[in-house]
Write an enzyme that holds these catalytic residues in place. Structure first.
Site, mmCIF file in Angstrom:
data_model
loop_
_atom_site.group_PDB
_atom_site.id
_atom_site.type_symbol
_atom_site.label_atom_id
_atom_site.label_comp_id
_atom_site.label_asym_id
_atom_site.label_seq_id
_atom_site.Cartn_x
_atom_site.Cartn_y
_atom_site.Cartn_z
ATOM 1 N N ARG A 38 11.635 -7.624 41.863
ATOM 2 C CA ARG A 38 12.368 -6.409 40.883
ATOM 3 C C ARG A 38 12.179 -4.918 41.163
ATOM 4 O O ARG A 38 11.232 -4.623 42.141
ATOM 5 C CB ARG A 38 11.821 -6.563 39.363
ATOM 6 N N GLU A 44 7.533 4.288 34.633
ATOM 7 C CA GLU A 44 6.484 3.725 35.589
ATOM 8 C C GLU A 44 5.032 3.988 35.018
ATOM 9 O O GLU A 44 4.821 5.220 34.573
ATOM 10 C CB GLU A 44 6.644 4.233 37.119
ATOM 11 N N ASP A 47 3.936 0.449 30.972
ATOM 12 C CA ASP A 47 4.074 -1.001 30.424
ATOM 13 C C ASP A 47 2.648 -1.282 29.880
ATOM 14 O O ASP A 47 2.345 -1.619 28.627
ATOM 15 C CB ASP A 47 4.562 -2.173 31.213
ATOM 16 N N GLY A 145 6.083 -2.618 46.124
ATOM 17 C CA GLY A 145 6.199 -2.371 44.968
ATOM 18 C C GLY A 145 7.449 -2.850 44.135
ATOM 19 O O GLY A 145 8.032 -2.518 43.105
ATOM 20 N N SER A 147 7.300 -6.144 43.456
ATOM 21 C CA SER A 147 6.682 -7.194 42.701
ATOM 22 C C SER A 147 6.494 -8.823 43.445
ATOM 23 O O SER A 147 7.011 -9.635 42.529
ATOM 24 C CB SER A 147 7.574 -7.489 41.120
ATOM 25 N N SER A 148 6.207 -8.572 44.593
ATOM 26 C CA SER A 148 5.964 -9.834 45.067
ATOM 27 C C SER A 148 4.811 -10.713 44.692
ATOM 28 O O SER A 148 5.148 -11.914 44.602
ATOM 29 C CB SER A 148 5.745 -9.604 46.886
ATOM 30 N N ASP A 192 6.624 -7.002 35.135
ATOM 31 C CA ASP A 192 7.221 -7.969 36.255
ATOM 32 C C ASP A 192 7.277 -8.926 35.783
ATOM 33 O O ASP A 192 8.345 -9.685 36.177
ATOM 34 C CB ASP A 192 5.968 -7.626 37.331
ATOM 35 N N ASN A 235 -2.239 -2.597 48.488
ATOM 36 C CA ASN A 235 -2.505 -4.010 47.574
ATOM 37 C C ASN A 235 -3.272 -3.562 46.256
ATOM 38 O O ASN A 235 -4.523 -2.911 46.296
ATOM 39 C CB ASN A 235 -3.420 -4.944 48.455
#
Length: 461
Positions: A38, A44, A47, A145, A147-148, A192, A235
């Site tokens: 995404r 940012e 959430d 950034g 969303s992997s 995410d 990370n």
């Protein structure tokens, strides 16, 4: 509504994964899982403070080939990227995720999703547990950034639920994944995971929380979003930077709650505080400016403000990797969160009232630019290479901002259609080539459109 089950599409990607699956497991996959990455257009770091965000799914994804395995009740994982080691473990109800203090292993994100689903089982349902044989393939750039990590957690949860025939709605899956990803040590929100399951092709989503809900956001005509990788990455689970921002927001919330006579121990998010006080976002912003001071707070000052002890503060408000911190910028973090929440509202309103005119696009671009400035100055989560892209984008895009956690990763730009090629070429010549990049530009800077959310694919009967 549960995740849609579709017939397996014909593609070279499917053929290649099936070939590898047959070679490794000596059988064909029973089903496939696709979960998209995404890009967050605006909203940012809010959430996890209880405020709405505006992401959309992208084409890049995590793709699994899966076959349930009954004989050993084990999880077997193989990643098509050779830099990731294979992994296997017993698949029991109490899945252990043992973190060593360094960056988590790739398979531990998968275990988060599995663990989240298994924890929903009743004692009677635990007899359902089966082993899983899985091949993982991914096209989402890591540390970008986009969303992997959350896509992998979500794919694992969906695969486990489908294999065990557990019926869950998209909202239930998103909530389970948001909670279970915290086993990796990062205190993220639910954006995410929500967009991974709730995304619709052709539109972004306003994602709101408590309860989780989503609203279509139809972008104005002429809105083209271009993603650019800064070639720096972080990370989130490997450092305390992300969790530091989470607890700074939490402490700001709790000090204001305590000053207003509320039980600070039960309030952890600005959204909860606003609801408890029964005030508007603007009123909460004014209250924040009145109560908090601009100078950084020492840990001792926070303890005094809350009339508590160091031990209780560590247990109630801090995380294991933030308990050592002695200084907190509460005023700045709070102002970013509250102003960013207002920008999300304005962004959504501009999309709703837009007739596709140029004025609405200018409004969206300005909001994105304001967001980046706030993330850079108040939240301090940008990076020199992100800021360099933002500088280059001026005059060519309508607005550019970092997207994702920050400290590296990607930018997202709102670009007039006639400027897309010009902007891409500009970044190639002025940003990527000076850094020594000579090829593969299409995977580093690319336009994107809103894609669909998670899918289950099964072979045609």
């Amino acid at each position: 509504m549960s995740v849609e089950i579709c017939e397996v599409p014909k593609s070279r990607k499917i053929d290649e994964i099936e070939k590898w699956f047959s070679e490794i497991y000596n059988k064909r996959p029973e089903f496939y899982i696709r979960v998209p990455g995404r890009v967050n257009l605006i909203g940012e770091h809010i959430d996890y403070c209880g405020y709405g965000v505006c992401p959309m799914a992208i084409e890049q994804d995590i793709f699994l080939a899966v076959s349930p395995e009954n004989s050993q009740k084990k999880l077997f994982l193989h990643n098509l990227d050779p830099k990731f080691e294979s992994y296997h473990c017993p698949l029991i109800n109490d899945v252990q995720i043992e973190l060593s203090g360094t960056a988590p292993k790739w398979y531990q994100y998968f275990l988060c999703g599995v663990k989240g689903i298994l924890e929903t089982l009743s004692d009677k349902e635990k007899d359902k547990i089966r082993g899983l044989e899985v091949i993982v393939s991914g096209t989402i750039p890591q540390g970008a950034g986009l969303s992997s990590s959350s896509a992998l957690v979500s794919a694992a949860a969906l695969a486990t639920a489908h294999a065990l025939k557990i019926k869950l709605t998209k909202e239930e899956l998103a909530n389970i994944c948001a909670a279970s990803e915290r086993y990796i040590g990062t205190q993220g929100g639910g954006m995410d995971q929500a967009i991974a399951f709730l995304a619709q092709e052709g539109c972004a989503k306003l994602i709101e929380f408590e309860p989780l809900r989503s609203t279509e956001v139809r972008l104005p005509g002429g809105a083209v979003f271009v993603i650019a990788h800064s070639l720096s990455s972080l990370n989130k689970a490997a450092t305390g930077d992300f969790n530091c921002r989470v607890v700074e927001c939490r402490l700001a919330t709790q000090i204001i709650a305590h000053r207003k006579g509320l039980d600070w121990r039960t309030i952890r998010r600005f959204g909860e505080l606003q609801k408890a006080l029964g005030i508007t976002l603007d009123e909460l912003t004014a209250l924040t400016k009145e109560i908090l001071h601009e100078e950084a707070y020492s840990k001792e000052e926070v303890i005094k403000e809350l009339n508590t002890t160091s031990t209780e503060l560590d247990e109630v408000s801090l995380t294991p990797n933030t308990q050592h911190l002695q200084s907190f910028k509460l005023y700045q973090r709070a102002l970013h969160v509250l102003n960013e929440a207002r920008r999300v509202e304005k962004f959504h309103k501009a999309c709703k009232t837009s007739a596709g005119g140029e004025d609405s696009l200018v409004t969206l671009g300005n909001l994105m630019s304001q967001s980046h400035q706030s993330l850079k100055d108040l939240y301090e989560c940008s990076h020199p290479q992100l800021d360099r892209i933002v500088e280059l984008a001026r005059g060519v895009t309508l607005g550019t901002r970092l997207t994702g956690a920050g400290w590296g990763g990607c930018t997202v730009s709102l670009v007039p259609p006639e400027n897309v090629d010009k902007f891409v070429d500009l970044l190639i010549e002025e940003f990527y080539k000076p850094l020594g990049i000579k090829e593969g530009f299409q995977s580093l800077v690319f336009p994107t459109t809103p894609m669909e959310g998670a899918r289950i694919y099964t072979p045609k009967n």
